[in-house]
Design a protein around this motif. Sequence first.
Motif, mmCIF file in Angstrom:
data_model
loop_
_atom_site.group_PDB
_atom_site.id
_atom_site.type_symbol
_atom_site.label_atom_id
_atom_site.label_comp_id
_atom_site.label_asym_id
_atom_site.label_seq_id
_atom_site.Cartn_x
_atom_site.Cartn_y
_atom_site.Cartn_z
ATOM 1 N N ARG A 1 0.830 -1.216 0.000
ATOM 2 C CA ARG A 1 0.000 0.000 0.000
ATOM 3 C C ARG A 1 0.858 1.258 0.000
ATOM 4 N N LYS A 2 1.935 1.251 0.805
ATOM 5 C CA LYS A 2 2.830 2.404 0.874
ATOM 6 C C LYS A 2 3.443 2.709 -0.500
ATOM 7 N N ILE A 3 3.844 1.669 -1.213
ATOM 8 C CA ILE A 3 4.441 1.858 -2.538
ATOM 9 C C ILE A 3 3.373 2.278 -3.546
ATOM 10 N N ARG A 4 2.205 1.682 -3.475
ATOM 11 C CA ARG A 4 1.119 2.046 -4.386
ATOM 12 C C ARG A 4 0.733 3.512 -4.231
ATOM 13 N N ASP A 5 0.707 4.002 -3.002
ATOM 14 C CA ASP A 5 0.289 5.381 -2.735
ATOM 15 C C ASP A 5 1.453 6.369 -2.709
ATOM 16 N N MET B 1 13.277 2.471 -10.634
ATOM 17 C CA MET B 1 14.708 2.291 -10.869
ATOM 18 C C MET B 1 15.453 3.620 -11.010
ATOM 19 N N SER B 2 14.837 4.615 -11.595
ATOM 20 C CA SER B 2 15.544 5.881 -11.821
ATOM 21 C C SER B 2 15.569 6.786 -10.589
ATOM 22 N N ARG B 3 14.607 6.606 -9.667
ATOM 23 C CA ARG B 3 14.555 7.450 -8.465
ATOM 24 C C ARG B 3 14.085 6.660 -7.245
ATOM 25 N N PRO B 4 14.841 5.665 -6.826
ATOM 26 C CA PRO B 4 14.411 4.899 -5.657
ATOM 27 C C PRO B 4 14.582 5.718 -4.376
ATOM 28 N N THR B 5 13.701 5.466 -3.424
ATOM 29 C CA THR B 5 13.810 6.090 -2.105
ATOM 30 C C THR B 5 13.885 4.972 -1.064
ATOM 31 N N LYS B 6 13.936 5.348 0.201
ATOM 32 C CA LYS B 6 14.004 4.341 1.267
ATOM 33 C C LYS B 6 12.796 3.418 1.253
ATOM 34 N N VAL B 7 11.643 3.944 0.884
ATOM 35 C CA VAL B 7 10.437 3.111 0.808
ATOM 36 C C VAL B 7 10.630 2.005 -0.221
ATOM 37 N N HIS B 8 11.185 2.357 -1.375
ATOM 38 C CA HIS B 8 11.406 1.359 -2.431
ATOM 39 C C HIS B 8 12.520 0.394 -2.042
ATOM 40 N N MET B 9 13.548 0.910 -1.357
ATOM 41 C CA MET B 9 14.639 0.056 -0.912
ATOM 42 C C MET B 9 14.133 -0.963 0.109
ATOM 43 N N LYS B 10 13.143 -0.596 0.919
ATOM 44 C CA LYS B 10 12.544 -1.550 1.861
ATOM 45 C C LYS B 10 11.956 -2.739 1.117
ATOM 46 N N LEU B 11 11.310 -2.473 -0.016
ATOM 47 C CA LEU B 11 10.743 -3.555 -0.827
ATOM 48 C C LEU B 11 11.851 -4.468 -1.340
ATOM 49 N N VAL B 12 12.922 -3.879 -1.855
ATOM 50 C CA VAL B 12 14.033 -4.675 -2.390
ATOM 51 C C VAL B 12 14.671 -5.515 -1.278
#
Length: 189
Positions: free
Chosen positions: A85-89, A138-149
Amino acid sequence: WVDDKVCVTVDLALYDNWLLPRMNERFITNDEGQPAMMLGFDFNYDRANGILQMSHATAITRFIRKHKMEEMRHSTVPCTAALRRKIRDFKYTDTPEEAAETTAIIGSYRAYLGAMGHWAQTTMPQMKATIRIASKFMSRPTKVHMKLVIMMIRYFLYTVAEGIHHSHGSNGTQSSGAYHERKECRTRD
C-alpha cells in the motif's frame, strides 16, 4: 560457431540416435556429461526418479556473502500488504533530502534488483510481479522502495533452494513447476 549446447531430455535414445548424429553432421560435438552449474544455475539430476531441478542457490548464497548480508533474517513473503500500500500510494516530494536519499541508494538498488530479476526470470517466476513493481522506481528509488528490495532479498533467503523442477512419470508424462526445499514449505507448485 556453436559454443555450448545444453540438452535436457527424458528420452536418451532420441538424444543418442537422432539429435547427436544430426548435430555431428554440421558441428564437432563432445558430450561433456551432466552439468553441475551453468550461468549461475545449480543443476541436480536424479536419474532414478527422472527429476531435474534447477535453482540459483549458489548464486544467491554468493550474493548474500558479497553484500555482507549473512546476518539478515529471512521473510516468508516477498512484500507485506502494508508495504504494498505504501508503494502504491507513494508520491515523490522533490525535496533535497529525497534527492540525497536517491543518490545514496541508487547503485545498490539497481544491483540488487538486477540480480533478483535474473533469478526470477530463470528459476523463480513467482517473483516477476514484485520485481516489476520495484523496477518502476529504478531511476529514483527512495528508502520506501529500498525496503521492498530488502524484503525481496529476505524472501530469497527463505526460498534459497527454490527453483524449477522438471520430471517425467513412468507412463511418459512430463511435468514442470516450482519447488521448495525448506521444511516449512515443502510443496510443489
